[in-house]
Write a protein that holds these residues in place. Structure first.
Motif, PDB file in Angstrom:
ATOM      1  N   GLU A  28       0.974  -1.195   0.063  1.00  0.00           N
ATOM      2  CA  GLU A  28       0.122   0.102  -0.017  1.00  0.00           C
ATOM      3  C   GLU A  28       0.967   1.222   0.145  1.00  0.00           C
ATOM      4  O   GLU A  28       2.121   1.387   0.412  1.00  0.00           O
ATOM      5  N   LYS A  29       0.523   2.016  -0.328  1.00  0.00           N
ATOM      6  CA  LYS A  29       1.162   3.512  -0.766  1.00  0.00           C
ATOM      7  C   LYS A  29       0.133   5.029  -0.195  1.00  0.00           C
ATOM      8  O   LYS A  29      -0.837   4.900  -0.296  1.00  0.00           O
ATOM      9  N   GLU A  30       0.920   5.551   0.475  1.00  0.00           N
ATOM     10  CA  GLU A  30       0.114   7.027   1.068  1.00  0.00           C
ATOM     11  C   GLU A  30       1.412   8.319   1.016  1.00  0.00           C
ATOM     12  O   GLU A  30       2.722   7.710   1.295  1.00  0.00           O
ATOM     13  N   GLU A  31       0.344   8.686   0.153  1.00  0.00           N
ATOM     14  CA  GLU A  31       1.225  10.146   0.157  1.00  0.00           C
ATOM     15  C   GLU A  31       1.077  11.264   0.775  1.00  0.00           C
ATOM     16  O   GLU A  31       0.532  11.327   1.676  1.00  0.00           O
ATOM     17  N   LEU A  32       2.727  12.011   1.835  1.00  0.00           N
ATOM     18  CA  LEU A  32       2.531  12.472   2.509  1.00  0.00           C
ATOM     19  C   LEU A  32       2.061  13.590   2.351  1.00  0.00           C
ATOM     20  O   LEU A  32       3.382  14.442   1.417  1.00  0.00           O
ATOM     21  N   SER A  33       1.488  14.428   3.236  1.00  0.00           N
ATOM     22  CA  SER A  33       1.292  16.436   3.178  1.00  0.00           C
ATOM     23  C   SER A  33       2.275  16.647   3.656  1.00  0.00           C
ATOM     24  O   SER A  33       3.386  16.231   4.420  1.00  0.00           O
ATOM     25  N   THR A  34       2.546  18.051   3.679  1.00  0.00           N
ATOM     26  CA  THR A  34       3.636  18.872   4.236  1.00  0.00           C
ATOM     27  C   THR A  34       3.675  18.768   5.538  1.00  0.00           C
ATOM     28  O   THR A  34       4.503  18.460   6.027  1.00  0.00           O
ATOM     29  N   THR A  35       2.265  18.291   5.851  1.00  0.00           N
ATOM     30  CA  THR A  35       1.717  18.658   7.619  1.00  0.00           C
ATOM     31  C   THR A  35       2.366  16.470   7.719  1.00  0.00           C
ATOM     32  O   THR A  35       3.178  16.888   9.360  1.00  0.00           O
ATOM     33  N   ASP A  36       2.231  16.530   7.456  1.00  0.00           N
ATOM     34  CA  ASP A  36       2.929  14.677   7.704  1.00  0.00           C
ATOM     35  C   ASP A  36       4.394  14.612   7.855  1.00  0.00           C
ATOM     36  O   ASP A  36       4.874  13.703   8.958  1.00  0.00           O
ATOM     37  N   ARG A  37       4.883  15.778   6.613  1.00  0.00           N
ATOM     38  CA  ARG A  37       6.525  15.772   6.666  1.00  0.00           C
ATOM     39  C   ARG A  37       7.123  16.103   8.035  1.00  0.00           C
ATOM     40  O   ARG A  37       7.943  16.105   8.553  1.00  0.00           O
ATOM     41  N   TYR A  38       6.495  17.614   8.202  1.00  0.00           N
ATOM     42  CA  TYR A  38       6.628  18.575   9.490  1.00  0.00           C
ATOM     43  C   TYR A  38       6.674  17.592  10.137  1.00  0.00           C
ATOM     44  O   TYR A  38       7.593  17.461  11.181  1.00  0.00           O
ATOM     45  N   ASN A  39       5.209  16.743  11.094  1.00  0.00           N
ATOM     46  CA  ASN A  39       5.083  16.160  11.883  1.00  0.00           C
ATOM     47  C   ASN A  39       6.378  15.266  12.842  1.00  0.00           C
ATOM     48  O   ASN A  39       6.407  15.235  13.278  1.00  0.00           O
ATOM     49  N   GLU A  40       6.800  14.286  10.979  1.00  0.00           N
ATOM     50  CA  GLU A  40       7.130  13.406  11.085  1.00  0.00           C
ATOM     51  C   GLU A  40       8.581  13.715  11.503  1.00  0.00           C
ATOM     52  O   GLU A  40       9.800  13.215  11.661  1.00  0.00           O
ATOM     53  N   TYR A  41       8.918  15.207  10.417  1.00  0.00           N
ATOM     54  CA  TYR A  41      10.196  15.520  10.874  1.00  0.00           C
ATOM     55  C   TYR A  41      10.769  15.651  12.359  1.00  0.00           C
ATOM     56  O   TYR A  41      11.565  14.978  12.526  1.00  0.00           O
ATOM     57  N   VAL A  42       9.505  16.577  13.131  1.00  0.00           N
ATOM     58  CA  VAL A  42       9.904  17.041  14.477  1.00  0.00           C
ATOM     59  C   VAL A  42      10.286  15.337  15.735  1.00  0.00           C
ATOM     60  O   VAL A  42      10.683  15.672  15.864  1.00  0.00           O
TER      61      VAL A  42
END
Length: 378
Positions: free
Chosen positions: A293-307
């Motif tokens: 399965e695949k999930e496209e990450l939004s800017t918010t997803d990527r920001y939260n994961e970075y933090v």
């Protein structure tokens, strides 16, 4: 920098605390290894660069692989990727698998870093967790491994019900006496649908004491710091030159490809994960289909994961990098939320970097969640 993760979904027996994907039946191990090799071929073009900086065999129990199976996998990797000459190649191993013969096999296959799942040097802890090895095997396996490998890490678990501070100190001192350059230490967590969860619910085992786990964490950090170890990530302690390159790449958001049932991949703005069923996985790969399965990450997803990932590390959250990667909106949000944690002495800001204080280290995941951007409209 790109990494390859290979999931070996087999174990001799089920540890009571584990919720990873694995099977205790190894009858189809050879067939599944063949499908791992085929998946490597099918997905060879997914990484942005074809050179691999790290390869990691996880599980499950990768030390159950035979020399022939290891050779098959390495042949597939080398046929489809360029591997950096000095790439870090790690294999997770259980102490009961590490005979002299098996260690020679691993060394000859190209493994150059071992991660040994010791968990505890006390028999009662190992029995509670239903580990396949005993305390004697734990010690002997490490002593044998040092004849073949310099770069060795061991896993230890703290916060085990009934574990006193003194017993935990003895575990640490025993580990230190072996002269190893790296330790990965985890608080015991009770995952849903595990045997340990059911045992606690039935009153057969005491619940995990969060305060005891925090004391164990503080004891661990203090002792290892005094012995020259760098606490470079919440659960990881290394001597200079022995930090895990593979895990560090994850925390810095570098691309990685996950091969095998339940394995996850991350490349830029999307995440993929394979089905966590060995039979269905093999049937799909055999037909040339990818069972993922695949999930496209939004800017918010990527920001939260970075933090989340960076705040667990000694490198912390770079405020200017947040602006460069995610925009001024997220930088402003971060600074506003972080100010509250700074006032509580849980975060500190120096030279544009946010890091967790010693007071806040055991709470780092909770602190990170307080810095997340939550879009209430979604």
């Amino acid at each position: 920098m790109s990494s390859l993760y290979i999931h070996i979904p087999f174990c001799k027996q089920a540890c009571h605390y584990c919720d990873f994907h694995f099977s205790t039946s190894i009858k189809k191990k050879g067939e599944l290894v063949a499908m791992l090799c085929e998946e490597i071929r099918l997905r060879k073009n997914e990484l942005p660069g074809k050179e691999l900086d790290t390869i990691y065999f996880g599980g499950g129990t990768p030390s159950l692989l035979s020399s022939e199976e290891l050779k098959m996998i390495f042949d597939a990797v080398n046929a489809n990727f360029k591997v950096r000459k000095d790439a870090e190649i790690t294999l997770e191993a259980n102490p009961d698998d590490l005979s002299l013969e098996n260690l020679k096999t691993l060394k000859n296959a190209g493994i150059n870093r071992l991660s040994i799942g010791v968990q505890s040097f006390f028999e009662e802890d190992l029995q509670l967790m239903n580990r396949a090895h005993n305390a004697t095997e734990a010690m002997e396996s490490i002593q044998m491994a040092k004849q073949f490998f310099e770069n060795i890490s061991i896993d230890l678990i703290y916060g085990i019900p009934g574990m006193s501070n003194e017993r935990w100190k003895t575990n640490i001192e025993t580990a230190l006496s072996l002269g190893l350059p790296h330790f990965s230490c985890y608080a015991l967590t009770i995952e849903p649908n595990t045997a340990l969860k059911k045992m606690i619910e039935k009153g057969k085992v005491k619940p995990v004491d969060d305060e005891a786990a925090r004391e164990h964490f503080d004891i661990l950090t203090k002792i290892l710091k005094a012995k020259g170890f760098t606490h470079y990530e919440f659960s990881n302690y290394g001597k200079p030159g022995y930090f895990s390159e593979n895990n560090t790449a994850y925390w810095f958001g570098k691309p990685y490809l996950g091969i095998g049932p339940s394995a996850h991949s991350y490349v830029g703005e999307n995440r993929k994960w394979n089905i966590n069923n060995n039979t269905l996985y093999m049937k799909s790969i055999e037909k040339g289909e990818l069972p993922l399965e695949k999930e496209e990450l939004s800017t918010t997803d990527r920001y939260n994961e970075y933090v989340m990932t960076r705040l667990r590390t000694m490198w912390g959250v770079d405020i200017e990098e947040v602006e460069e990667r995610f925009g001024n909106f997220y930088k402003t949000h971060l600074l506003n939320e972080a100010s509250k944690e700074v006032e509580l002495d849980l975060l500190e800001q120096k030279a544009g970097i946010l890091t967790v204080t010693q007071k806040g280290k055991f709470l780092s995941d909770g602190i990170a969640s307080n810095l997340f951007f939550i879009n209430e409209d979604l």
